[in-house]
Scaffold this motif. Structure first.
Motif, PDB file in Angstrom:
ATOM      1  N   GLN A 177       0.837  -1.190   0.000  1.00 13.32           N
ATOM      2  CA  GLN A 177       0.000   0.000   0.000  1.00 13.32           C
ATOM      3  C   GLN A 177       0.877   1.247   0.000  1.00 13.32           C
ATOM      4  N   PRO A 178       0.487   2.294  -0.752  1.00 13.77           N
ATOM      5  CA  PRO A 178       1.272   3.523  -0.742  1.00 13.77           C
ATOM      6  C   PRO A 178       1.294   4.154   0.646  1.00 13.77           C
ATOM      7  N   THR A 179       2.408   4.768   0.982  1.00 10.56           N
ATOM      8  CA  THR A 179       2.539   5.420   2.273  1.00 10.56           C
ATOM      9  C   THR A 179       1.656   6.660   2.323  1.00 10.56           C
ATOM     10  N   PRO A 180       0.782   6.797   3.331  1.00 13.02           N
ATOM     11  CA  PRO A 180      -0.073   7.988   3.422  1.00 13.02           C
ATOM     12  C   PRO A 180       0.769   9.250   3.558  1.00 13.02           C
ATOM     13  N   PRO A 181       0.292  10.384   3.079  1.00 11.28           N
ATOM     14  CA  PRO A 181       1.015  11.642   3.266  1.00 11.28           C
ATOM     15  C   PRO A 181       1.279  11.892   4.748  1.00 11.28           C
ATOM     16  N   GLN A 182       2.440  12.458   5.040  1.00 17.67           N
ATOM     17  CA  GLN A 182       2.839  12.695   6.423  1.00 17.67           C
ATOM     18  C   GLN A 182       2.324  14.062   6.890  1.00 17.67           C
ATOM     19  N   VAL A 183       1.323  14.034   7.746  1.00 19.61           N
ATOM     20  CA  VAL A 183       0.737  15.243   8.311  1.00 19.61           C
ATOM     21  C   VAL A 183       1.448  15.558   9.619  1.00 19.61           C
ATOM     22  N   THR A 184       1.865  16.807   9.781  1.00 16.04           N
ATOM     23  CA  THR A 184       2.564  17.216  10.998  1.00 16.04           C
ATOM     24  C   THR A 184       1.573  17.804  11.993  1.00 16.04           C
ATOM     25  N   CYS A 185       1.471  17.201  13.158  1.00 13.60           N
ATOM     26  CA  CYS A 185       0.575  17.683  14.212  1.00 13.60           C
ATOM     27  C   CYS A 185       1.317  17.734  15.543  1.00 13.60           C
ATOM     28  N   THR A 186       0.967  18.724  16.360  1.00 15.04           N
ATOM     29  CA  THR A 186       1.453  18.808  17.734  1.00 15.04           C
ATOM     30  C   THR A 186       0.267  19.131  18.632  1.00 15.04           C
ATOM     31  N   SER A 187       0.315  18.666  19.873  1.00 17.54           N
ATOM     32  CA  SER A 187      -0.788  18.927  20.791  1.00 17.54           C
ATOM     33  C   SER A 187      -0.342  18.693  22.224  1.00 17.54           C
ATOM     34  N   ALA A 188      -0.917  19.483  23.127  1.00 21.49           N
ATOM     35  CA  ALA A 188      -0.669  19.273  24.551  1.00 21.49           C
ATOM     36  C   ALA A 188      -1.569  18.171  25.108  1.00 21.49           C
ATOM     37  N   LYS A 189      -2.533  17.739  24.325  1.00 18.59           N
ATOM     38  CA  LYS A 189      -3.460  16.698  24.750  1.00 18.59           C
ATOM     39  C   LYS A 189      -2.929  15.349  24.292  1.00 18.59           C
ATOM     40  N   GLY A 190      -2.721  14.463  25.245  1.00 19.25           N
ATOM     41  CA  GLY A 190      -2.129  13.172  24.945  1.00 19.25           C
ATOM     42  C   GLY A 190      -2.869  12.383  23.885  1.00 19.25           C
ATOM     43  N   GLY A 191      -2.150  11.920  22.883  1.00 15.61           N
ATOM     44  CA  GLY A 191      -2.712  11.062  21.843  1.00 15.61           C
ATOM     45  C   GLY A 191      -3.396  11.789  20.713  1.00 15.61           C
ATOM     46  N   LEU A 192      -3.735  13.054  20.905  1.00 17.80           N
ATOM     47  CA  LEU A 192      -4.504  13.764  19.889  1.00 17.80           C
ATOM     48  C   LEU A 192      -3.684  14.019  18.631  1.00 17.80           C
ATOM     49  N   ALA A 193      -2.433  14.420  18.783  1.00 23.42           N
ATOM     50  CA  ALA A 193      -1.604  14.705  17.614  1.00 23.42           C
ATOM     51  C   ALA A 193      -1.435  13.463  16.751  1.00 23.42           C
ATOM     52  N   ASP A 194      -1.169  12.323  17.373  1.00 23.96           N
ATOM     53  CA  ASP A 194      -1.000  11.080  16.605  1.00 23.96           C
ATOM     54  C   ASP A 194      -2.282  10.690  15.896  1.00 23.96           C
ATOM     55  N   ARG A 195      -3.396  10.846  16.589  1.00 21.90           N
ATOM     56  CA  ARG A 195      -4.680  10.477  15.990  1.00 21.90           C
ATOM     57  C   ARG A 195      -4.996  11.361  14.790  1.00 21.90           C
ATOM     58  N   LEU A 196      -4.797  12.668  14.939  1.00 20.14           N
ATOM     59  CA  LEU A 196      -5.037  13.580  13.828  1.00 20.14           C
ATOM     60  C   LEU A 196      -4.102  13.293  12.664  1.00 20.14           C
ATOM     61  N   SER A 197      -2.832  13.078  12.948  1.00 14.76           N
ATOM     62  CA  SER A 197      -1.865  12.797  11.889  1.00 14.76           C
ATOM     63  C   SER A 197      -2.261  11.572  11.087  1.00 14.76           C
ATOM     64  N   GLU A 198      -2.654  10.527  11.796  1.00 19.14           N
ATOM     65  CA  GLU A 198      -3.037   9.289  11.116  1.00 19.14           C
ATOM     66  C   GLU A 198      -4.317   9.464  10.308  1.00 19.14           C
ATOM     67  N   ASP A 199      -5.342  10.048  10.922  1.00 17.09           N
ATOM     68  CA  ASP A 199      -6.631  10.166  10.245  1.00 17.09           C
ATOM     69  C   ASP A 199      -6.566  11.120   9.055  1.00 17.09           C
ATOM     70  N   LEU A 200      -5.896  12.244   9.227  1.00 24.97           N
ATOM     71  CA  LEU A 200      -5.815  13.210   8.137  1.00 24.97           C
ATOM     72  C   LEU A 200      -4.907  12.712   7.019  1.00 24.97           C
ATOM     73  N   GLY A 201      -3.849  11.993   7.378  1.00 20.16           N
ATOM     74  CA  GLY A 201      -3.004  11.394   6.346  1.00 20.16           C
ATOM     75  C   GLY A 201      -3.762  10.377   5.527  1.00 20.16           C
ATOM     76  N   ARG A 202      -4.629   9.612   6.190  1.00 21.22           N
ATOM     77  CA  ARG A 202      -5.435   8.620   5.474  1.00 21.22           C
ATOM     78  C   ARG A 202      -6.400   9.303   4.502  1.00 21.22           C
ATOM     79  N   VAL A 203      -7.013  10.401   4.925  1.00 17.16           N
ATOM     80  CA  VAL A 203      -7.932  11.125   4.039  1.00 17.16           C
ATOM     81  C   VAL A 203      -7.181  11.689   2.836  1.00 17.16           C
ATOM     82  N   LEU A 204      -6.036  12.310   3.081  1.00 22.23           N
ATOM     83  CA  LEU A 204      -5.253  12.865   1.981  1.00 22.23           C
ATOM     84  C   LEU A 204      -4.838  11.777   1.000  1.00 22.23           C
TER      85      LEU A 204
END
Length: 314
Positions: free
Chosen positions: A38-65
């Motif tokens: 499978q092609p590698t999803p685009p790498q979305v850069t996210c940062t957050s003070a809320k635990g786990g949120l940055a990783d979740r956003l990066s993964e979900d938004l990369g999948r959409v892109l």
């Protein structure tokens, strides 16, 4: 050749033949594995003070892109409560289409503040038509009255250094990027030295009253308790397909975030809107969880023609 030499040569031939057979057998499997990867999803850069949120956003938004490959898509996001920021290709330049009308409004409001006055009745009428209905005639009138020099002053004060008005005066071809659009949304939703509180409230009120048929895009999936302020643009070029953009701020009810999504080179307007709304739903879901109702996706017919933003200014 001696008998010993012949035996050694035979052994080499046997080993070589066996190795060749092994490689030949393995080659189809390797090719198949490469084809199935499978092609590698685009790498979305996210940062957050809320635990786990940055990783979740990066993964979900990369999948959409990764699911929308027909054109280019850039976006930028901030969420103040959790200190969250995300971006993908946010410095890429796009023809502005009608989203530049928020810049025109900002420049008008800053001009009035510099002159120590409120907007005139005529300016309010033009500004309302420009934002709530995306009226091009009103935009051209304000663009000419304000002048390119004052518009550039506003852009400099706002820190929107990547936003460049078209040199031939076509305001819809102003070059913009997602990072600058997010900067502008941030100015409209927080105290700053560029626009006073009354100016910011006025701009957000107009963006909150955009006509229903133009409220597609980033509002898709927004929480029901949030105030949605939006401005869209949709422009078809003779080369390179459509430019479809949507920028918006989500405030009130415990919400304080903004999202700017810019797209280009999609084969049709539907494709651009689809990419924007899929990204938007993922953002709203990850930021707000599953609790509470959300606004449904667009239930209206999208325009089939450009927003008419290829109108000369000066």
């Amino acid at each position: 050749m001696s008998g010993t030499g012949q035996r050694r040569l035979s052994a080499v031939v046997v080993v070589t033949a066996a190795l060749s057979s092994l490689l030949a057998a393995a080659a189809p499997a390797t090719a198949a594995a490469t084809a199935d990867a499978q092609p590698t999803p685009p790498q979305v850069t996210c940062t957050s003070a809320k635990g786990g949120l940055a990783d979740r956003l990066s993964e979900d938004l990369g999948r959409v892109l990764g699911a929308h490959t027909s054109g280019h898509t850039s976006f930028a996001l901030y969420e103040r409560t959790s200190g969250t920021r995300c971006a993908y290709d946010a410095g890429r330049q796009y023809d502005s289409a009608s989203v530049v009308k928020v810049v025109v409004l900002g420049a008008l409001l800053r001009q009035a503040e510099d002159e120590g006055r409120e907007l005139t009745a005529d300016e309010k009428k033009l500004a309302e038509a420009m934002i709530t209905q995306s009226d091009n005639g009103a935009t051209t009138t304000l663009w000419k009255r304000i002048g390119l020099a004052r518009i550039n002053v506003f852009l400099r004060l706002a820190g929107m250094h990547g936003t460049v008005p078209d040199t031939e005066g076509y305001w819809g071809l102003t070059q913009i990027n997602a990072a600058d659009q997010l900067t502008l949304l941030g100015l409209l939703t927080s105290e700053n030295s560029v626009l006073g509180g009354a100016s910011r409230a006025y701009a957000l009120d107009l963006m909150g009253r955009v006509v229903p048929e133009q409220r597609w895009g980033v509002p898709a999936g927004a929480p029901a308790g949030a105030k949605v302020q939006v401005k869209n643009g949709w422009l078809q070029r003779s080369s390179g397909g459509w430019r479809v953009h949507s920028v918006g701020a989500f405030t009130g009810g415990g919400h304080d975030y903004a999202l700017a999504v810019l797209t280009a080179d999609h084969p049709g307007m539907d494709a651009g809107v689809g990419a924007i709304e899929d990204l938007s739903r993922a953002v709203h879901k990850d930021l707000n969880g599953t609790a509470g109702p959300v606004r449904s996706a667009r239930a209206r017919v999208l325009p089939r023609t450009s927003d008419g933003s290829l109108v000369p200014g000066p």
